[in-house]
Design an enzyme around this catalytic site. Structure first.
Site, short mmCIF file in Angstrom:
data_model
loop_
_atom_site.label_atom_id
_atom_site.label_comp_id
_atom_site.label_asym_id
_atom_site.label_seq_id
_atom_site.Cartn_x
_atom_site.Cartn_y
_atom_site.Cartn_z
N CYS A 139 0.82 -1.21 0.00
CA CYS A 139 0.00 0.00 0.00
C CYS A 139 0.86 1.27 0.00
O CYS A 139 1.49 1.56 -1.01
CB CYS A 139 -1.01 -0.05 1.14
SG CYS A 139 -2.42 1.01 0.82
N HIS A 191 -3.44 -5.04 1.47
CA HIS A 191 -2.83 -5.29 2.79
C HIS A 191 -2.84 -6.78 3.14
O HIS A 191 -3.74 -7.22 3.85
CB HIS A 191 -3.61 -4.53 3.88
CG HIS A 191 -3.40 -3.06 3.85
ND1 HIS A 191 -2.57 -2.40 4.71
CD2 HIS A 191 -3.92 -2.11 3.04
CE1 HIS A 191 -2.57 -1.11 4.46
NE2 HIS A 191 -3.39 -0.90 3.44
N GLU A 250 -1.29 -8.30 5.28
CA GLU A 250 -1.06 -8.55 6.71
C GLU A 250 -2.39 -8.62 7.46
O GLU A 250 -2.42 -9.01 8.62
CB GLU A 250 -0.14 -7.46 7.31
CG GLU A 250 -0.76 -6.10 7.55
CD GLU A 250 -0.92 -5.24 6.28
OE1 GLU A 250 -0.71 -5.77 5.17
OE2 GLU A 250 -1.29 -4.07 6.42
#
Ligand code: GLN
Length: 192
Positions: A79, A173, A175
């Site tokens: 990002c 993202h 994560e």
């Protein structure tokens, strides 16, 4: 295998947790000297103007760039991190005079999905990972690649993941959501 997460601003903790889930030793990178202690680096999502300013002021940018050239140091930008990986920025980047790392052969558009779709979740087909539930938060997109840069995923006609040798960039993202396959894909870039 010790992997660093740039910890100046942004989604640091989530990346550290994911790396641990993959069996890697995960450490925060805050100073120049921390870069020498890791085998790879993740630049997290957050605010690319802030991260960009701090990564240059801290001297970390220079050390990272040198290691990439010298020893194909693996770096992954997610990002806001993707924004910093770009060689070329859009009008918004130029207007704010924001400094990029300029590591990968692509042009970036910040906040490419517009205000109506600031944050959303979508399934993305990514080369080497296949279908992945991706979280986009005020996400950028890659508008053009050249040279050694290879497109790994598109969504809505926009490029949302790319790689160039040891370097990786994702607009979403990975994560968030508990699926560690993109982290595993990145960790495979570390020379054994
Ligand atoms: N839009 C932000 C930027 O350009 C990135 C958002 C994010 O990292 N979630 O800095």
């Amino acid at each position: 295998m010790r992997v660093g997460v740039l910890a100046l601003q942004g989604d640091v903790e989530e990346h550290l947790a994911m790396l641990q889930k993959c069996g890697a030793e995960a450490v925060r990178v805050r100073h120049m000297k921390d870069v020498d202690a890791v085998s790879a680096l993740i630049i997290p999502g957050g605010e690319s103007t802030t991260i960009g300013k701090l990564i240059h002021e801290s001297g970390i940018a220079d050390v990272v760039k040198k290691r990439v050239v010298k020893e194909q140091f693996p770096v992954w930008g997610t990002c806001a991190g993707l924004v910093l990986m770009a060689k070329k920025g859009d009008g918004q980047v130029k207007k704010t005079g924001q400094q990029l790392l300029g590591l990968m052969d692509f042009e970036v558009e910040r906040n490419a999905f517009g205000r109506q779709r600031e944050s959303f979740e979508a399934e993305v087909e990514m080369d080497g990972v296949r279908n992945f539930q991706a979280y986009f938060i005020r996400a950028p997109a890659i508008t053009k690649v050249w040279g050694g840069c290879k497109v790994l995923a598109r969504f809505d006609g926009k490029i949302v993941a790319a790689e160039e040798g040891s370097l990786l960039a994702t607009a979403f993202h990975p994560e968030i959501g508990g699926d560690a396959r993109v982290h595993e894909y990145f960790l495979a870039k570390i020379k054994k």
